[in-house]
Design a protein around this motif. Structure first.
Motif, PDB file in Angstrom:
ATOM      1  N   PRO A   1      40.461  43.242  37.982  1.00 24.12           N
ATOM      2  CA  PRO A   1      40.900  42.541  39.266  1.00 24.12           C
ATOM      3  C   PRO A   1      39.907  42.446  40.501  1.00 24.12           C
ATOM      4  CG  PRO A   1      41.861  44.564  38.561  1.00 24.12           C
ATOM      5  CD  PRO A   1      41.239  44.129  37.432  1.00 24.12           C
ATOM      6  N   ARG A   2      38.804  43.513  40.263  1.00 20.10           N
ATOM      7  CA  ARG A   2      37.707  43.781  41.234  1.00 20.10           C
ATOM      8  C   ARG A   2      36.704  42.787  41.327  1.00 20.10           C
ATOM      9  NH1 ARG A   2      38.829  48.040  44.533  1.00 20.10           N
ATOM     10  NH2 ARG A   2      40.074  49.768  43.564  1.00 20.10           N
ATOM     11  N   LEU A   3      36.389  41.909  40.382  1.00 18.88           N
ATOM     12  CA  LEU A   3      35.654  40.939  40.079  1.00 18.88           C
ATOM     13  C   LEU A   3      36.223  39.431  40.511  1.00 18.88           C
ATOM     14  CD1 LEU A   3      32.797  40.475  39.363  1.00 18.88           C
ATOM     15  CD2 LEU A   3      33.521  40.147  36.990  1.00 18.88           C
ATOM     16  N   HIS A   4      35.490  38.883  41.376  1.00 21.23           N
ATOM     17  CA  HIS A   4      35.862  37.420  41.544  1.00 21.23           C
ATOM     18  C   HIS A   4      34.716  36.743  41.393  1.00 21.23           C
ATOM     19  CE1 HIS A   4      38.703  39.843  43.930  1.00 21.23           C
ATOM     20  NE2 HIS A   4      39.232  38.835  43.891  1.00 21.23           N
ATOM     21  N   HIS A   5      35.018  35.422  40.741  1.00 22.12           N
ATOM     22  CA  HIS A   5      33.939  34.220  40.631  1.00 22.12           C
ATOM     23  C   HIS A   5      34.150  32.968  41.127  1.00 22.12           C
ATOM     24  CE1 HIS A   5      30.937  32.514  37.758  1.00 22.12           C
ATOM     25  NE2 HIS A   5      31.750  31.307  37.835  1.00 22.12           N
ATOM     26  N   ALA A   6      32.883  32.479  41.633  1.00 22.67           N
ATOM     27  CA  ALA A   6      33.082  31.082  41.961  1.00 22.67           C
ATOM     28  C   ALA A   6      31.837  30.236  41.652  1.00 22.67           C
ATOM     29  CB  ALA A   6      33.037  31.094  43.720  1.00 22.67           C
ATOM     30  N   ARG A   7      32.049  28.941  41.542  1.00 21.61           N
ATOM     31  CA  ARG A   7      30.761  28.164  41.140  1.00 21.61           C
ATOM     32  C   ARG A   7      30.425  27.250  42.632  1.00 21.61           C
ATOM     33  NH1 ARG A   7      31.666  25.146  35.771  1.00 21.61           N
ATOM     34  NH2 ARG A   7      30.156  26.191  34.655  1.00 21.61           N
ATOM     35  N   LEU A   8      29.182  27.538  43.120  1.00 19.94           N
ATOM     36  CA  LEU A   8      28.852  26.727  43.996  1.00 19.94           C
ATOM     37  C   LEU A   8      27.891  25.917  44.176  1.00 19.94           C
ATOM     38  CD1 LEU A   8      29.587  27.579  47.523  1.00 19.94           C
ATOM     39  CD2 LEU A   8      27.937  29.134  47.359  1.00 19.94           C
ATOM     40  N   TRP A   9      28.011  24.573  44.750  1.00 18.68           N
ATOM     41  CA  TRP A   9      27.031  23.661  44.698  1.00 18.68           C
ATOM     42  C   TRP A   9      26.082  23.834  45.588  1.00 18.68           C
ATOM     43  CZ3 TRP A   9      26.166  20.311  40.661  1.00 18.68           C
ATOM     44  CH2 TRP A   9      27.025  20.147  39.878  1.00 18.68           C
ATOM     45  N   LEU A  10      24.593  23.673  45.220  1.00 15.59           N
ATOM     46  CA  LEU A  10      23.434  23.785  46.398  1.00 15.59           C
ATOM     47  C   LEU A  10      23.151  22.150  46.307  1.00 15.59           C
ATOM     48  CD1 LEU A  10      21.978  27.138  45.586  1.00 15.59           C
ATOM     49  CD2 LEU A  10      23.901  26.531  47.326  1.00 15.59           C
TER      50      LEU A  10
END
Length: 90
Positions: free
Chosen positions: A47-56
Motif C-alpha cells: 500500500p505504500r508503493l504507487h506506480h504510473a506510466r508516463l509518456w515523454l
C-alpha cells in the motif's frame, strides 16, 4: 525513441497517501506547456508503493513533478530527468 514511456514508482515512507500524481515538465515549457498530471495507482500487496506510466513526448530534459496528498497534507517533489534519449546529447 520519442515518444517514450517512463515507468515511475513512488514509495510513501510515512503517513497514508490518498492520491499520488506525476506530471512531466519539459525544461523549456513550464506549467502552461505541461500536460495534466497522471494518477499513480497503489501496487497490489504494497500500500505504500504507487506506480504510473508516463509518456515523454519530446526529446530533451524534464522535471517530473511528483505530488503526494494524504493524511499529513500535500507536497510536491521535482525529479530531474536528464536529456532523453541519451544519444541525443551527441
Amino acid at each position: 525513441m520519442v515518444p517514450g514511456l517512463a515507468e515511475i514508482d513512488v514509495r510513501v515512507l510515512e503517513g497514508n497517501a490518498s492520491r499520488v500524481t506525476v506530471q512531466p515538465y519539459a525544461w523549456n515549457a513550464g506549467p502552461h506547456g505541461a500536460p495534466p498530471p497522471d494518477e499513480a495507482t497503489p501496487v497490489p500487496g504494497d500500500p505504500r508503493l504507487h506506480h504510473a506510466r508516463l509518456w515523454l513526448m519530446v526529446s530533451g530534459s524534464y522535471g517530473v513533478h511528483v505530488t503526494v496528498t494524504g493524511d499529513r497534507g500535500a507536497g510536491t517533489a521535482v525529479v530531474p530527468v536528464r536529456r532523453w534519449p541519451p544519444d541525443a546529447c551527441r
